[in-house]
Design an enzyme around this catalytic site. Sequence first.
Site, short mmCIF file in Angstrom:
data_model
loop_
_atom_site.label_atom_id
_atom_site.label_comp_id
_atom_site.label_asym_id
_atom_site.label_seq_id
_atom_site.Cartn_x
_atom_site.Cartn_y
_atom_site.Cartn_z
N HIS A 42 0.81 -1.22 0.00
CA HIS A 42 0.00 0.00 0.00
C HIS A 42 0.84 1.27 0.00
O HIS A 42 2.00 1.28 0.39
CB HIS A 42 -1.06 -0.03 1.11
CG HIS A 42 -0.61 0.22 2.50
ND1 HIS A 42 -1.49 0.33 3.54
CD2 HIS A 42 0.60 0.38 3.05
CE1 HIS A 42 -0.85 0.55 4.66
NE2 HIS A 42 0.42 0.59 4.40
N GLU A 43 0.22 2.31 -0.54
CA GLU A 43 0.87 3.60 -0.84
C GLU A 43 1.98 3.45 -1.88
O GLU A 43 2.95 4.20 -1.89
CB GLU A 43 1.40 4.28 0.43
CG GLU A 43 0.36 4.52 1.50
CD GLU A 43 -0.87 5.23 0.98
OE1 GLU A 43 -0.76 5.99 0.00
OE2 GLU A 43 -1.96 5.03 1.54
N GLY A 44 1.82 2.50 -2.78
CA GLY A 44 2.77 2.34 -3.88
C GLY A 44 3.68 1.16 -3.69
O GLY A 44 4.48 1.09 -2.76
#
Length: 607
Positions: free
Chosen positions: A457-459
């Site tokens: 998550h978040e890339g």
Amino acid sequence: MSLRPTLDFLLHQWLGVESLRSRERFADHSRETFDAVLDTCERIAREKYAPFNRLVDTQEPQFDGEKVILPQATHDAQKAYAESGMLSAAQDYEVGGMQLPYTVEASANAFFAMGSVSIGSGMLTTGNANLLMKHGTEAQQRVFALNEFSGRFSGTMCLSEPQAGSSLSDVITRALPDGDGFENDPLGPRYRLRGNKMWISAGEHELTENIIHLVLAKIPDENGKLVPGVKGISLFIVPKKLVDTDGQLTGERNDVALAGLNHKCGWRGTTNTLLNFGEGKYPVRGEAGAVGYLVGQPGKGLQCMFHMMNEARIGVGMAATMLGMAGYHASLDYAKNRPQGRPMGAGGKDASAPQVRIIEHADVKRMLLAQKSYCEGALALELYCARLVDEQHTGDAQAADDARLLLEVLTPIAKSWPSEWCLEANSLAIQVHGGYGYTRDFPVEQYWRDNRLNMIHEGTHGIQGMDLLGRKVLMENGKGLQLLAGRINATLERAIQIPELAAHANALGQALAQVGAATKAAWATGDPGDALANAVPYLQAFGHTVLAWIWLDVALAAHALAESPARTGRLGAMRYFFHYELPKIGAWLQVVSARDQTCASLPEAAF
């Protein structure tokens, strides 16, 4: 074992955070006020978070058809966190904040992440409100952001869609003007949104009076078509419940509906949702379509959202770090108390001799030292980045701009490196426990499950690698990379004067040269396909080089102190990282420099 001595060392002996008191914004603070904040957060985490970490893992969120049900412990923890003032800790006094340095705020939040990252604290809510304080109107700040800072409302970020995932250019959620005069709403130009958003953390719950969704959507052009790519993306405030211009609930539900809860490997204490916007389940004024208020300019939504995304990426790095730290502390305690086997050598063959504790075995020490080097190094990295945030906000013009550029380069590392290597620390914590570690009788298996999310998550690593090699090291003619190299060289110059550290300084200098050469070689053809085929190995090598620098700089601070077990441990962890970890960068950079196409060129059928 307590986290506090490590935090105190990093804040005061290494980063010198008290020097920030000379700046007007922090003039009211002192070592005593910083300590009081840490004391309060440590106590809340110990009383409200840590005892319930297993509970929220086993009692997953449930949807009864109308509302999401979470354990009472989650409500109590969130209430205690909001009452602590930490949601607005770094904000101005005028809006109820403490004007606390972000470095201290990040340190204080570490206790909650270590106590129970699954319960969560306020990362998304604070990030949501911070974005509005930067890009929102005065009315949006007053009605939405300030109520988030108080804990009355909570916040989310709604980016991904089921068909698009991380490819934000492919979002198809639409936003249409909400009737004549839509642009004159006091809360901002008013639109109606229709679409679906996936993987929304804390997207539905009853923990706060309202949930403020920040939603990316596209405004159709004059022909009713969506502009392709990211240029057409705008940002909207979409509250779960409608409010008036004083921030009071109107009693009307917005057309935002829970489509389902995602059932996760870990991090089960926080809801993760699929949300439907504008499907007509909760029509507003008899009409389908979720009411949203435009933030900033049309078509500039992604630029606004990056303010929250970058903040969240550093938050993810800290969460990963503290999960690794929790596993390290648990496995260290286990190793000190678990008798098994006998020493190596002739005496070890005597079955009648008493068993030794497993911490006396060299391989267990190796696994513990690896965890220590990963987790304490990652914590130092995250706090260094937090210190750059303070410099960006309160330093002179040159220092602030340097901090901005350094953060640009370091953010992909601050997110990705702990999420990979502190996850490895969690795996080693299970290994130290042996078969017991694989059972739910001990907490280390949950730490691993919770941490496995952070590489995604978040890339993902792929996204962070392309961001680093494809954008960050090139931006402004490579100035950010040059600034980082300058900081690393300054550490080398100090370390090379100390006999105990000189060899490590030379090794880091060689690593930095390798990274620089590989960066040039990757882009030698100017073809992004060549350069970015091995962006993740580049990210890994770059990250290890940064962590080696961090450890050498920390070692300089530790070396200056009197002999103590803590000093010996920090210098030992530094040596471990240089001897066992830094040499790995050669293999990673070899494929980068050669622009190796083994992976990129293999045809699908060959798999």
